[in-house]
Design a protein around this motif. Structure first.
Motif, PDB file in Angstrom:
ATOM      1  N   THR A   1      -1.788   7.133  -5.814  1.00 41.77           N
ATOM      2  CA  THR A   1      -2.081   6.693  -7.181  1.00 41.77           C
ATOM      3  C   THR A   1      -2.385   7.854  -8.135  1.00 41.77           C
ATOM      4  O   THR A   1      -1.918   7.814  -9.274  1.00 41.77           O
ATOM      5  CB  THR A   1      -3.167   5.599  -7.230  1.00 41.77           C
TER       6      THR A   1
ATOM      7  N   GLY B   1      -2.791   9.702  -0.795  1.00 40.34           N
ATOM      8  CA  GLY B   1      -3.234   9.206  -2.101  1.00 40.34           C
ATOM      9  C   GLY B   1      -2.125   9.248  -3.139  1.00 40.34           C
ATOM     10  O   GLY B   1      -1.941  10.260  -3.828  1.00 40.34           O
TER      11      GLY B   1
ATOM     12  N   ALA C   1      -7.771  -1.779 -10.594  1.00 35.81           N
ATOM     13  CA  ALA C   1      -6.508  -2.499 -10.381  1.00 35.81           C
ATOM     14  C   ALA C   1      -6.173  -2.515  -8.902  1.00 35.81           C
ATOM     15  O   ALA C   1      -6.140  -1.462  -8.252  1.00 35.81           O
ATOM     16  CB  ALA C   1      -5.380  -1.831 -11.169  1.00 35.81           C
ATOM     17  N   GLY C   2      -5.916  -3.713  -8.363  1.00 35.50           N
ATOM     18  CA  GLY C   2      -5.541  -3.824  -6.958  1.00 35.50           C
ATOM     19  C   GLY C   2      -6.343  -4.906  -6.265  1.00 35.50           C
ATOM     20  O   GLY C   2      -7.208  -5.532  -6.880  1.00 35.50           O
TER      21      GLY C   2
ATOM     22  N   ARG D   1      -6.165  -0.648  -2.907  1.00 38.37           N
ATOM     23  CA  ARG D   1      -6.622  -1.821  -2.178  1.00 38.37           C
ATOM     24  C   ARG D   1      -8.134  -1.917  -2.326  1.00 38.37           C
ATOM     25  O   ARG D   1      -8.818  -0.885  -2.428  1.00 38.37           O
ATOM     26  CB  ARG D   1      -6.228  -1.685  -0.700  1.00 38.37           C
TER      27      ARG D   1
ATOM     28  N   GLY E   1       0.844  -1.184   0.000  1.00 39.00           N
ATOM     29  CA  GLY E   1       0.000   0.000   0.000  1.00 39.00           C
ATOM     30  C   GLY E   1       0.880   1.234   0.000  1.00 39.00           C
ATOM     31  O   GLY E   1       2.102   1.160  -0.188  1.00 39.00           O
ATOM     32  N   GLY E   2       0.231   2.365   0.261  1.00 37.88           N
ATOM     33  CA  GLY E   2       0.922   3.636   0.167  1.00 37.88           C
ATOM     34  C   GLY E   2       2.101   3.779   1.123  1.00 37.88           C
ATOM     35  O   GLY E   2       3.147   4.310   0.750  1.00 37.88           O
TER      36      GLY E   2
ATOM     37  N   ILE F   1      -1.601  -5.862  -8.897  1.00 37.75           N
ATOM     38  CA  ILE F   1      -0.620  -5.631  -9.957  1.00 37.75           C
ATOM     39  C   ILE F   1       0.733  -5.426  -9.259  1.00 37.75           C
ATOM     40  O   ILE F   1       0.815  -4.656  -8.293  1.00 37.75           O
ATOM     41  CB  ILE F   1      -0.979  -4.351 -10.753  1.00 37.75           C
ATOM     42  N   ALA F   2       1.773  -6.094  -9.735  1.00 32.60           N
ATOM     43  CA  ALA F   2       3.103  -5.901  -9.137  1.00 32.60           C
ATOM     44  C   ALA F   2       3.514  -4.445  -9.318  1.00 32.60           C
ATOM     45  O   ALA F   2       3.248  -3.857 -10.379  1.00 32.60           O
ATOM     46  CB  ALA F   2       4.104  -6.823  -9.819  1.00 32.60           C
TER      47      ALA F   2
ATOM     48  N   LYS G   1     -12.534   3.324  -0.824  1.00 36.24           N
ATOM     49  CA  LYS G   1     -11.875   3.813  -2.046  1.00 36.24           C
ATOM     50  C   LYS G   1     -12.889   4.214  -3.122  1.00 36.24           C
ATOM     51  O   LYS G   1     -12.517   4.711  -4.185  1.00 36.24           O
ATOM     52  CB  LYS G   1     -10.898   2.772  -2.587  1.00 36.24           C
TER      53      LYS G   1
ATOM     54  N   MET H   1       2.986  -1.253 -12.549  1.00 36.39           N
ATOM     55  CA  MET H   1       2.009  -0.161 -12.439  1.00 36.39           C
ATOM     56  C   MET H   1       2.141   0.904 -13.537  1.00 36.39           C
ATOM     57  O   MET H   1       1.124   1.336 -14.093  1.00 36.39           O
ATOM     58  CB  MET H   1       2.074   0.504 -11.053  1.00 36.39           C
TER      59      MET H   1
END
Ligand code: UDP
Length: 399
Positions: free
Chosen positions: A306, A304, A243-244, A218, A22-23, A279-280, A223, A284
């Motif tokens: 992404t 955030g 994705a996730g 996630r 995660g972040g 996704i690895a 989200k 990304m």
């Protein structure tokens, strides 16, 4: 400088090794690597959650130390508090044995408790980054919030005893001020983005003819994936790629993934919604490059990453106006901000962008420029190192 970072539950190795991350994992890994590249000696202390893990691993110029605190197995984050005393004790002994760090930088509140306890024993200054605040989580999740009791009290107290708090956005700054953490104890330094990996040129994930809306994170309710699926019903032709979440082969065992599929069916868009599973991290950038627009629709979001990663790939962002997103996304310049939990507003913004090439391209260009000029890791890490230097100097002066 000699820097000890503490990230009790979020190992940087998860972000570097291609497993679920995660972040906070991403942030700690990138910050540690960049500081090491700038000549600092960096050690990241994280809880040992696998008996097969070596105590110390060196990666990208910094060391990860696996602290034996609690059982060597994966535990939910909300069950870690009772093990923070053992974590602190082990870390303080390690500091004494291997040389005291000039500064300890704690990520998340429980790491802060361990850092403050260890630092009391050794006189090391502590910098705190919360990443998320209990008050905000409680406000949005109510009874569903499983955080330990007294989290907010601990967070408030930490803000008063650490040498400095690094906040990541203006919203967090206001939140802490209203909790009673004096503003003069905080420095605003956002998270960064690796603009050498996240860039517009390079391979893209395969796609078809439909305009692609990508959302990443996630698979948790907050989200806002449900709102995006509802919005999609009013965005003709477009596909929504989520994705996730768990690995692809375990995805349909996830109750929330099944709920999202069900919702897509009910909204009449199941043919246009695709869940990819995890996704690895290395993959990304390809996914961002494949998108016409990145949508981020959280109910709340401490920072955030992404949207920032998408921006660095030259992709415009439609985001809810919450938390860190109101700092990263400049409304009508690098993307559009809409109210949270409002599928109608999301749909209108997505339609506007997908139906207007000029707008989309100009937002994308501005997004790329903003990501690179404001959020590149070399500059962000240097600002964080300045904070470390200032607290270390103050400690030296009073010693
Ligand atoms: N991420 C990933 N693979 C996935 C989904 C997410 O590597 O399948 C990464 C994403 O690139 C970002 C991080 O996980 O670096 C998510 O960070 P964000 O701040 O958006 O959310 P958080 O996990 O902190 O709630």
């Amino acid at each position: 400088m000699r820097v000890a970072m503490i990230s009790e539950h979020a190992s940087p190795l998860a972000a570097l090794g291609g497993v679920d991350a995660g972040g906070q994992n991403t942030h700690v890994a990138a910050l540690a690597a960049e500081l090491a590249g700038q000549g600092h000696e960096v050690r990241v202390y994280t809880r040992r959650d696998d008996p097969g893990t070596p105590e110390r691993v060196t990666v990208r110029g910094f060391e990860v130390v696996h602290v034996p605190a609690g059982p060597p197995s994966v535990l939910p984050k909300d069950d870690l508090l009772p093990h923070m005393g053992a974590f602190a004790e082990w870390m303080a002994a390690d500091w004494r044995a291997t040389g005291l760090p000039d500064v300890a930088h704690a990520h998340f509140w429980m790491s802060g408790l361990a850092a403050v306890t260890a630092s009391r024993a050794c006189g090391v200054p502590v910098v705190q980054t919360y990443h998320a605040l209990g008050t905000v989580k409680r406000r949005h999740q109510g009874a569903a919030d499983t955080s330990p009791a007294h989290r907010t009290a601990y967070e408030r107290q930490l803000g008063r005893v650490v040498d400095r708090v690094i906040v990541q956005c203006r919203d967090e700054e206001h939140e802490l001020a209203s909790m009673g953490v004096p503003r003069e104890r905080t420095s605003l330094v956002p998270s960064g983005v690796d603009a050498t990996r996240f860039r517009p040129d390079g391979p893209a994930a395969p796609r078809g003819e439909r305009p692609r809306i990508l959302t990443v994170g996630r698979l948790v309710e907050r989200k806002g994936y449900a709102e995006l699926i509802r919005a999609l019903a009013s965005v003709p032709d477009a596909e929504l790629v989520i994705a996730g979440g768990p690995a692809r082969d375990r995805l349909m065992a996830d109750p929330y993934a099944r709920r999202l599929h069900e919702l897509a069916r009910a909204a009449g868009v199941s043919g246009r919604v695709r869940l990819t599973g995890a996704i690895a991290p290395a993959e990304m950038p390809r996914w961002y490059r494949s998108a016409d627009v990145l949508a981020a629709a959280p109910w709340y979001e401490p920072f955030g990453l992404t949207p920032l990663e998408a921006m660095a790939c030259g992709v415009p962002v439609v985001a809810t106006a919450v938390g860190g997103l109101t700092d990263t996304v400049v409304d009508r310049v690098t993307g559009e901000l809409v109210p949270p939990r409002d599928p109608g507003a999301l749909a209108a913004a997505l339609r506007r962008l997908l139906g207007d090439d000029v707008r989309r391209i100009s937002y994308g260009a501005a997004a790329l420029d903003r990501a690179r000029s404001v959020y590149g890791w070399p500059a962000i890490a240097a600002r964080i190192a300045d904070v470390y230097a200032s607290v270390a100097r103050v400690r030296e002066a009073v010693a």
